[in-house]
Design a protein around this motif. Sequence first.
Motif, mmCIF file in Angstrom:
data_model
loop_
_atom_site.group_PDB
_atom_site.id
_atom_site.type_symbol
_atom_site.label_atom_id
_atom_site.label_comp_id
_atom_site.label_asym_id
_atom_site.label_seq_id
_atom_site.Cartn_x
_atom_site.Cartn_y
_atom_site.Cartn_z
ATOM 1 N N UNK A 88 0.875 -1.158 0.000
ATOM 2 C CA UNK A 88 0.000 0.000 0.000
ATOM 3 C C UNK A 88 0.921 1.218 0.000
ATOM 4 N N UNK A 89 0.383 2.332 -0.444
ATOM 5 C CA UNK A 89 1.200 3.526 -0.643
ATOM 6 C C UNK A 89 0.465 4.737 -0.069
ATOM 7 N N UNK A 90 0.343 4.802 1.277
ATOM 8 C CA UNK A 90 -0.413 5.901 1.875
ATOM 9 C C UNK A 90 0.261 7.262 1.700
ATOM 10 N N UNK A 91 -0.580 8.272 1.586
ATOM 11 C CA UNK A 91 -0.094 9.647 1.492
ATOM 12 C C UNK A 91 -0.087 10.261 2.882
ATOM 13 N N UNK A 129 9.552 9.233 -1.518
ATOM 14 C CA UNK A 129 10.346 10.155 -2.343
ATOM 15 C C UNK A 129 11.252 9.414 -3.319
ATOM 16 N N UNK A 130 11.470 8.142 -3.110
ATOM 17 C CA UNK A 130 12.261 7.357 -4.044
ATOM 18 C C UNK A 130 11.457 6.812 -5.213
ATOM 19 N N UNK A 131 10.147 7.103 -5.247
ATOM 20 C CA UNK A 131 9.276 6.529 -6.268
ATOM 21 C C UNK A 131 8.724 7.560 -7.243
ATOM 22 N N UNK A 132 9.255 8.761 -7.247
ATOM 23 C CA UNK A 132 8.817 9.758 -8.209
ATOM 24 C C UNK A 132 7.463 10.367 -7.888
ATOM 25 N N UNK A 133 7.180 10.598 -6.613
ATOM 26 C CA UNK A 133 5.908 11.219 -6.239
ATOM 27 C C UNK A 133 5.868 12.680 -6.687
ATOM 28 N N UNK A 134 4.681 13.238 -6.736
ATOM 29 C CA UNK A 134 4.530 14.631 -7.130
ATOM 30 C C UNK A 134 5.226 15.541 -6.129
ATOM 31 N N UNK A 135 5.863 16.604 -6.600
ATOM 32 C CA UNK A 135 6.530 17.531 -5.681
ATOM 33 C C UNK A 135 5.547 18.043 -4.625
#
Length: 171
Positions: A88-91, A129-135
Amino acid sequence: MEVTGLHKDIKDQLYKLTSMNTCSNISGQILASLVMNPPKSGDESFEMFCAERDGILSSLARHAKILVNALNQLEGVTCNEAEGAMHVFPRLHLPQRAIKAAEAVNMMPDAFYAQRLLDATGIVVVQGSGFGQLPGTWHFRSTISLQEDKIPAIISRLTTFHRKFMEEFCD
């Protein structure tokens, strides 16, 4: 001695490995072969294979649902349902004070959160941050392949940590 049933399926798989060079060791070759060529309908091991596969998949679905529900209960965390992944990839919606504290130690805010989580609980997540998330957005990646009986304790430790973290850095 005659080789039958499951043993025949394994013998057949091992035979196929003689020309397979995708892995450097025999265990890896066996695994690769089984993944690429699972038992088929009519094979003696097919029903057992299906039962085990379906049991594992339903367990992972339960894990994902429990974890996503728990994450969505946390202040400043949003998490989508897991769809076919082992993660899962929670924000994280982090307070400005947490972002500034991360910058003060030359870390990305999600890496700061992940490191503090590890130090406080022993829980390992990977910063987004290692996965190219939006700035300007912060995430972490967590696996759902946990032992089912350990999930409540992990969620409890994560929840306790998160509440303390948010209190410490409240704007």
